[in-house]
Design an enzyme around this catalytic site. Structure first.
Site, mmCIF file in Angstrom:
data_model
loop_
_atom_site.group_PDB
_atom_site.id
_atom_site.type_symbol
_atom_site.label_atom_id
_atom_site.label_comp_id
_atom_site.label_asym_id
_atom_site.label_seq_id
_atom_site.Cartn_x
_atom_site.Cartn_y
_atom_site.Cartn_z
ATOM 1 N N ALA A 104 0.709 -1.311 -0.139
ATOM 2 C CA ALA A 104 -0.054 -0.009 0.023
ATOM 3 C C ALA A 104 0.882 1.179 0.199
ATOM 4 O O ALA A 104 0.954 2.086 0.011
ATOM 5 C CB ALA A 104 -0.716 -0.169 1.568
ATOM 6 N N ASP A 152 13.145 4.251 1.471
ATOM 7 C CA ASP A 152 11.876 3.425 2.831
ATOM 8 C C ASP A 152 13.345 2.560 3.476
ATOM 9 O O ASP A 152 12.934 2.910 4.751
ATOM 10 C CB ASP A 152 11.297 1.795 2.146
ATOM 11 C CG ASP A 152 10.504 2.558 0.447
ATOM 12 O OD1 ASP A 152 10.033 3.694 0.957
ATOM 13 O OD2 ASP A 152 9.412 0.724 1.301
HETATM 14 O O1 PMV Z 1 7.600 0.929 -1.493
HETATM 15 P P1 PMV Z 1 6.462 2.018 -1.676
HETATM 16 O O2 PMV Z 1 5.404 1.347 -2.471
HETATM 17 O O3 PMV Z 1 6.425 3.221 -0.968
HETATM 18 O O4 PMV Z 1 7.446 2.327 -3.203
HETATM 19 C C1 PMV Z 1 8.812 2.939 -2.969
HETATM 20 C C2 PMV Z 1 9.315 3.907 -3.322
HETATM 21 C C3 PMV Z 1 9.656 4.027 -4.780
HETATM 22 O O5 PMV Z 1 10.303 5.216 -4.805
HETATM 23 C C4 PMV Z 1 8.299 4.090 -5.617
HETATM 24 C C5 PMV Z 1 10.554 2.648 -5.730
HETATM 25 C C6 PMV Z 1 12.010 3.526 -4.735
HETATM 26 O O6 PMV Z 1 12.641 2.487 -4.869
HETATM 27 O O7 PMV Z 1 11.796 4.423 -4.026
#
Ligand code: PMV
Length: 317
Positions: A104, A152
């Protein structure tokens, strides 16, 4: 030896997702309303080296040896043990739980990895630094999609607002004024790997268009870095909404995300956009404190499946 628990937050990306994979900037903040948790308990009567793993949320209940090389939970435990340089003769169980919705855009995978790495290292008496926790979680992110930016694992492991650029040292994002965000779930799950892969293919097919959009996103994130530091909520909101328009050009929005963004803006949110990989997942709205109830009502009326709000408190750097 007592039981050890480690907890880590979820996260939202305020600006810069996807472009950050291509070395553009991003701004992300931890969200402590949702958390993942790993608890390690010694198994005093089990044979040496026994490691039991349970994660009731995903119906997992087995021994570490039963988890394949590519299982993210198995990978974090094994990487942590390797990094610590211990072939453990201890026996323990690790129980993993999380209130962070999966797939999500709220960082559930990275948060669980951080909690496991931190709990294992503390249990074995050699607690990892935030950077070490982040590095292990990053290795697991690579399993989820080949080219993670690292945003993240960084924002979650350090549990502070970050102004992030791939491969660069951690930079804290200064926050000049309290910021109220509403986070609304479309209820649609989307795989980060698939969405990141689609952007990669799009960029290969039309590099000029994609690189142009990525560059515009980078400019806008750099402006937002200043605006957030200065406590300029109006400019920050406008930049967030512009970022949503640019993410649409990368093909990562969804009609339900667009509907929720429109609903938030129509009820006086200062800015709104998808957050995370997109194609579903969550959107965020920056909202003046007095307008929170109205924006929440219109997001629910527009079909949000779940809503919560969070305050980003000013920093003192
Ligand atoms: O894990 P999510 O859905 O928050 O996506 C991460 C963010 C992206 O920029 C789409 C991918 C990345 O590795 O930074």
């Amino acid at each position: 030896m007592p039981a050890i628990t480690a907890s880590y937050p979820g996260k939202i990306i305020l600006l810069g997702e996807h472009a950050v994979v291509y070395h553009s900037h991003a701004i992300a903040i931890p969200i402590n309303q949702v958390q993942s948790k790993a608890t390690i308990t010694p198994l005093l009567t089990a044979p040496a080296g026994t490691i039991l793993v349970s994660a009731p949320n995903i119906q997992l209940d087995c021994s570490l040896d039963d988890l394949s090389e590519n299982n993210p939970i198995g990978l974090v435990i094994r990487s942590s043990l390797n990094k610590l340089g211990v072939s453990t003769s201890l026996a323990f169980s690790i129980r993993i739980s999380s209130s962070i919705p999966i797939a999500a855009g709220l960082g559930s995978g990275a948060s669980v990895s951080c909690a496991i790495a931190s709990a294992v290292s503390s249990f074995l008496g050699k607690p990892f630094t935030p950077q070490e926790v982040s590095d292990i979680a990053f290795d697991v992110e690579k399993l989820h999609h080949g080219t993670p930016s690292g945003v993240d694992n960084t924002v979650i492991a350090f549990n502070q607002p970050v102004y992030f650029q791939r491969g660069r040292d951690l930079q804290q994002q200064k926050v000049g004024k309290p910021m109220h965000f509403i986070i609304a779930d479309t209820g649609i799950q989307a795989s980060t790997a698939d969405v990141v892969g689609a952007v990669r293919e799009g960029r290969q097919a039309d590099p000029e268009k994609y690189d142009g959009v990525i560059q515009q996103i980078d400019q806008l994130v750099m402006s937002a870095h200043e605006a957030i530091s200065a406590g300029d909520l109006i400019t920050t909101g406008q930049l967030m909404t512009s970022n949503h328009t640019l993410l649409n050009k990368l093909g990562v929005s969804h009609p339900v995300l667009d509907r929720l963004v429109d609903a938030a803006l129509g009820s006086h949110a200062l800015g709104a956009k998808l957050s995370g990989a997109g194609c579903g997942g969550n959107m965020i709205a920056l909202t003046a404190a007095g307008d929170l109830p109205e924006v929440e009502r219109s997001l629910m009326a527009a079909g949000a499946k779940q809503i919560f709000s969070t305050i980003l408190e000013p920093t003192h750097v």
